[in-house]
Design a protein around this motif. Structure first.
Motif, PDB file in Angstrom:
ATOM      1  N   UNK A  43       1.187  -0.994   0.337  1.00  0.00           N
ATOM      2  CA  UNK A  43       0.335  -0.030  -0.119  1.00  0.00           C
ATOM      3  C   UNK A  43       1.180   1.616  -0.510  1.00  0.00           C
ATOM      4  N   UNK A  44       0.440   2.665  -0.487  1.00  0.00           N
ATOM      5  CA  UNK A  44       1.405   4.099  -0.501  1.00  0.00           C
ATOM      6  C   UNK A  44       1.906   3.436   1.159  1.00  0.00           C
ATOM      7  N   UNK A 101      -3.128   2.723  -6.243  1.00  0.00           N
ATOM      8  CA  UNK A 101      -4.671   3.744  -5.858  1.00  0.00           C
ATOM      9  C   UNK A 101      -4.301   5.257  -4.826  1.00  0.00           C
ATOM     10  N   UNK A 102      -5.284   6.006  -5.398  1.00  0.00           N
ATOM     11  CA  UNK A 102      -5.005   6.717  -4.645  1.00  0.00           C
ATOM     12  C   UNK A 102      -6.234   6.669  -3.026  1.00  0.00           C
ATOM     13  N   UNK A 103      -5.802   7.207  -1.874  1.00  0.00           N
ATOM     14  CA  UNK A 103      -7.045   7.201  -0.939  1.00  0.00           C
ATOM     15  C   UNK A 103      -8.650   8.097  -1.806  1.00  0.00           C
ATOM     16  N   UNK A 105      -9.644  10.827  -0.571  1.00  0.00           N
ATOM     17  CA  UNK A 105      -9.912  11.244  -0.300  1.00  0.00           C
ATOM     18  C   UNK A 105      -9.600  12.971  -1.614  1.00  0.00           C
ATOM     19  N   UNK A 106      -8.909  11.446  -2.698  1.00  0.00           N
ATOM     20  CA  UNK A 106      -7.660  12.803  -3.658  1.00  0.00           C
ATOM     21  C   UNK A 106      -6.995  13.040  -3.003  1.00  0.00           C
ATOM     22  N   UNK A 107      -6.799  13.397  -2.270  1.00  0.00           N
ATOM     23  CA  UNK A 107      -4.962  13.341  -0.956  1.00  0.00           C
ATOM     24  C   UNK A 107      -3.885  13.102  -2.011  1.00  0.00           C
ATOM     25  N   UNK A 108      -3.768  11.989  -2.605  1.00  0.00           N
ATOM     26  CA  UNK A 108      -2.941  11.570  -3.766  1.00  0.00           C
ATOM     27  C   UNK A 108      -2.163  12.106  -4.861  1.00  0.00           C
ATOM     28  N   UNK A 109      -3.231  12.648  -4.689  1.00  0.00           N
ATOM     29  CA  UNK A 109      -2.318  13.813  -6.532  1.00  0.00           C
ATOM     30  C   UNK A 109      -0.943  14.108  -6.024  1.00  0.00           C
ATOM     31  N   UNK A 110      -0.035  14.009  -7.148  1.00  0.00           N
ATOM     32  CA  UNK A 110       1.263  15.327  -7.094  1.00  0.00           C
ATOM     33  C   UNK A 110       1.464  16.274  -7.455  1.00  0.00           C
ATOM     34  N   UNK A 111       0.051  17.337  -6.425  1.00  0.00           N
ATOM     35  CA  UNK A 111       0.358  18.910  -6.272  1.00  0.00           C
ATOM     36  C   UNK A 111       0.588  19.573  -5.682  1.00  0.00           C
ATOM     37  N   UNK A 120      -0.414  15.568   3.611  1.00  0.00           N
ATOM     38  CA  UNK A 120       0.648  14.853   4.206  1.00  0.00           C
ATOM     39  C   UNK A 120       0.932  13.581   4.056  1.00  0.00           C
ATOM     40  N   UNK A 121      -0.102  12.179   2.293  1.00  0.00           N
ATOM     41  CA  UNK A 121       0.317  11.758   2.476  1.00  0.00           C
ATOM     42  C   UNK A 121       1.555  11.494   0.932  1.00  0.00           C
TER      43      UNK A 121
END
Length: 149
Positions: A43-44, A101-103, A105-111, A120-121
């Motif tokens: 997992x991430x 797969x991103x969480x 919440x959409x917080x996994x985008x690299x921005x 935090x991710x």
């Protein structure tokens, strides 16, 4: 004394490094054997932690190479190879992180530009960017493009 029988000093010379090695071995043994059971996929969070370990090793090998260079140039060449391979491993783990797969919440985008410190991710992205600056100062693209044997 032949190299195969050389004695490596023990004791408490590097207790934290030995503890980290022990922790990695323990974690490896704690993972289910994929041949006998269905192991959960990475997992991430797992890859983020592994990336942190790889980048820390990368920095350690870099510093060891710098300290070794004047006295032992041949050893330094081998440490430079290890330095490049550790970066390749960290880079591959970073890429794998973003392929999972991103969480929800959409917080996994690299921005990271959205917040100065990033969600935090995305600590893996910040760490990877910082490490990549160090790599670019000391390693050529051609060296990094050489596949591991």
């Amino acid at each position: 004394m032949p190299p195969s029988t050389a004695v490596i000093p023990g004791g408490d010379a590097y207790p934290f490094l030995r503890a980290a090695t022990t922790a990695v071995r323990h974690h490896t043994r704690a993972q289910p054997d994929p041949d006998t059971t269905t192991a959960p996929p990475a997992d991430r969070l797992h890859l983020d932690t592994l990336h942190a370990h790889l980048t820390a090793l990368h920095l350690l090998v870099d510093r060891l190479a710098e300290a070794t260079r004047p006295e032992r140039p041949a050893a330094t060449r081998n440490l430079a190879t290890a330095h490049a391979r550790l970066w390749q491993a960290a880079d591959a783990v970073h890429e794998a992180f973003h392929l999972l797969p991103a969480p929800e919440s959409g917080a996994g985008e690299c921005r990271p530009e959205r917040l100065p410190e990033g969600p935090p991710v995305l600590t893996i992205c910040q760490r990877h960017l910082a490490a990549s600056h160090a790599v670019r100062r000391k390693t050529t693209t051609a060296t990094l493009a050489v596949p591991a044997p």
